[in-house]
Design an enzyme around this catalytic site. Structure first.
Site, PDB file in Angstrom:
ATOM      1  N   GLU A  72       0.835  -1.203   0.000  1.00 58.41           N
ATOM      2  CA  GLU A  72       0.000   0.000   0.000  1.00 58.41           C
ATOM      3  C   GLU A  72       0.869   1.253   0.000  1.00 58.41           C
ATOM      4  O   GLU A  72       1.826   1.369   0.774  1.00 58.41           O
ATOM      5  CB  GLU A  72      -0.912  -0.003   1.231  1.00 58.41           C
ATOM      6  CG  GLU A  72      -1.901   1.152   1.266  1.00 58.41           C
ATOM      7  CD  GLU A  72      -2.971   0.964   2.321  1.00 58.41           C
ATOM      8  OE1 GLU A  72      -3.590   1.966   2.704  1.00 58.41           O
ATOM      9  OE2 GLU A  72      -3.195  -0.184   2.757  1.00 58.41           O
ATOM     10  N   ASP A 113      -4.007   4.505  -1.717  1.00 53.08           N
ATOM     11  CA  ASP A 113      -4.639   5.107  -0.535  1.00 53.08           C
ATOM     12  C   ASP A 113      -4.583   6.618  -0.664  1.00 53.08           C
ATOM     13  O   ASP A 113      -5.558   7.263  -1.039  1.00 53.08           O
ATOM     14  CB  ASP A 113      -3.933   4.611   0.739  1.00 53.08           C
ATOM     15  CG  ASP A 113      -4.552   5.210   2.003  1.00 53.08           C
ATOM     16  OD1 ASP A 113      -5.501   6.007   1.901  1.00 53.08           O
ATOM     17  OD2 ASP A 113      -4.102   4.875   3.112  1.00 53.08           O
ATOM     18  N   LYS A 133     -11.011   4.302   2.534  1.00 50.03           N
ATOM     19  CA  LYS A 133     -10.799   4.773   3.906  1.00 50.03           C
ATOM     20  C   LYS A 133     -12.046   5.521   4.332  1.00 50.03           C
ATOM     21  O   LYS A 133     -12.197   6.718   4.095  1.00 50.03           O
ATOM     22  CB  LYS A 133      -9.556   5.644   3.966  1.00 50.03           C
ATOM     23  CG  LYS A 133      -9.093   5.954   5.366  1.00 50.03           C
ATOM     24  CD  LYS A 133      -7.676   6.499   5.377  1.00 50.03           C
ATOM     25  CE  LYS A 133      -6.653   5.392   5.303  1.00 50.03           C
ATOM     26  NZ  LYS A 133      -5.261   5.857   5.471  1.00 50.03           N
TER      27      LYS A 133
END
Length: 411
Positions: A271, A305, A329
């Site tokens: 990530e 992300d 998220k």
């Protein structure tokens, strides 16, 4: 079932906020503290306790349902809303949100959630944290009004199907806690250990510390893991490999391809190896990195992300084919209606997804996340709140198991 009144309380989150810009600029750790002055607006210290706002809806039958407004650890960077300071928002919640809520019929969720998520103040949408918590409360109200689980409400209103077993969990662990790693191996977490690397210095020369850490995870799983246990290895790098390799994407791809071999026979998920200055650059770099990895025969999963914060961002990354997975998220997306749509959009378009969030949430927002996961079916969900792993695994797993048992009983 109408909303009769609203109660607010300011409380604690499950973790803390960090000024990521200052962390990378100063890098002077002192235990849980980072020495130096904050850089990102809103922070009083580089690391400070997280705060949440509970939104409690009093319904006509005097029952009370709750949603909790929370932000992510690294607020105020990479396109995210500023640091969430609950007290700053209370006047608006009282003057504007309370009148909007009181008198509403909680029989349905989606239309109300879309409306509050679109609300503007001074030409701007409400802070993502406010939208996150208010929509949680609205979903809880609709579930109560209909005597259904939140997962059933989501499935009915969004045309999905509630799963029949718990969704896989990513156990989020402290990198230096070997006993914690043992516990998540013992509990057979499907994905582990997250183990944040937030500064390039954490990687060591030529990222040897990261390499040795990945190898140690594999070694420990082989030593103590149950027969047949084969978790995916997930590492969150917060752009540190980009800091180390700079513009040398060829070298970065070589390193990641080698790291994949180091963790064999386990699958590798990486990530945010790079955090670019802008979203456009992030997409370009991720696409190039995917191409370079494919040319090396690497099959590791690249997860976006940072700069992939909102429902619109997620759609953009998917349409560009910029990653193998996106980290949805939840607090960054504002209303949980966006999180629900994001997971369903990923599934409809062949994109892997982690229904994530942040250690900086609460037990209540984690349970809402578990309900969303059952109703939408992401590839895996992040253990939260906190980075204790044990608590997050317990909260999310038990919420999913209870919900499935309730639905089975009713059937």
């Amino acid at each position: 079932m109408k909303i009769k009144d609203v109660i607010y309380s300011v409380g604690r989150s499950g973790y803390f906020n960090k000024d990521l810009v200052a962390v990378k600029a100063h890098g002077r750790n002192n235990g849980s503290f980072v020495e130096g002055a904050p850089i990102t607006p809103g922070y009083k210290a580089i690391v400070q306790p997280g705060a949440i706002l509970s939104v409690m809806l009093v319904l006509e039958d005097e029952s009370i349902v709750v949603g909790e407004c929370a932000d992510v650890i690294f607020s105020g960077v990479a396109g995210r809303d500023p640091l969430f300071v609950p007290e700053q928002h209370l006047p608006f919640m009282e003057s504007t949100v309370r009148p909007w809520l009181v008198g509403r019929d909680a029989k349905t969720f989606r239309a109300h959630a879309n409306e509050i998520d679109s609300m503007q103040a001074d030409g701007r949408r409400l802070h993502t944290s406010l939208r996150y918590g208010i929509t949680q409360a609205l979903l809880a109200a609709t579930a109560h009004a209909n005597r259904k689980t939140a997962a059933e409400i989501i499935a009915a209103e969004y045309g999905s199907t509630v799963g029949t077993k718990p969704v896989d969990l990513l156990a989020s662990c402290h990198r230096g806690d070997n006993l914690q790693l043992d516990r998540v191996i013992m509990k057979q977490a499907a994905v582990l250990p997250h183990a944040s690397f937030t500064m390039a210095v954490d990687l060591g020369p030529n990222a040897i510390v990261l390499t040795e850490y990945a190898r140690s995870i594999v070694k420990r799983i082989k030593e103590v893991g149950a027969p047949g246990y084969k978790p995916r290895i997930h590492l969150d790098l917060y752009g540190t490999l980009g800091d180390l390799f700079g513009d040398n994407l060829e070298g970065l791809a070589d390193y990641l391809a080698g790291l994949e071999k180091d963790v064999a026979p386990f699958d590798l998920l990486i990530e945010s190896p790079v955090i670019a200055p802008t979203q456009a650059e992030q997409i370009v770099i991720f696409k190039k990195l995917k191409t370079l990895l494919a040319a090396r025969g690497a099959r590791l999963g690249l997860i976006a992300d940072e700069w992939c914060n909102t429902l619109e961002d997620i759609r953009l990354f998917i349409e560009a084919g910029a990653s193998d997975y996106v980290q949805i998220k939840a607090p960054d997306l504002g209303g949980i209606n966006n999180t629900i749509e994001a997971v369903l959009f990923c599934k409809a378009n062949g994109m892997g997804c982690c229904l994530g969030g942040t250690a900086n949430e609460t037990d209540l927002s984690a349970r809402i996340t578990a309900q969303m996961a059952l109703a939408t079916g992401p590839d895996f969900i992040l253990s939260k709140p906190g980075i204790g792993a044990d608590e997050g695994i317990m909260i999310l797993t038990n919420e999913m198991l209870r919900t499935l048992a309730i639905i089975k009983h009713r059937a």
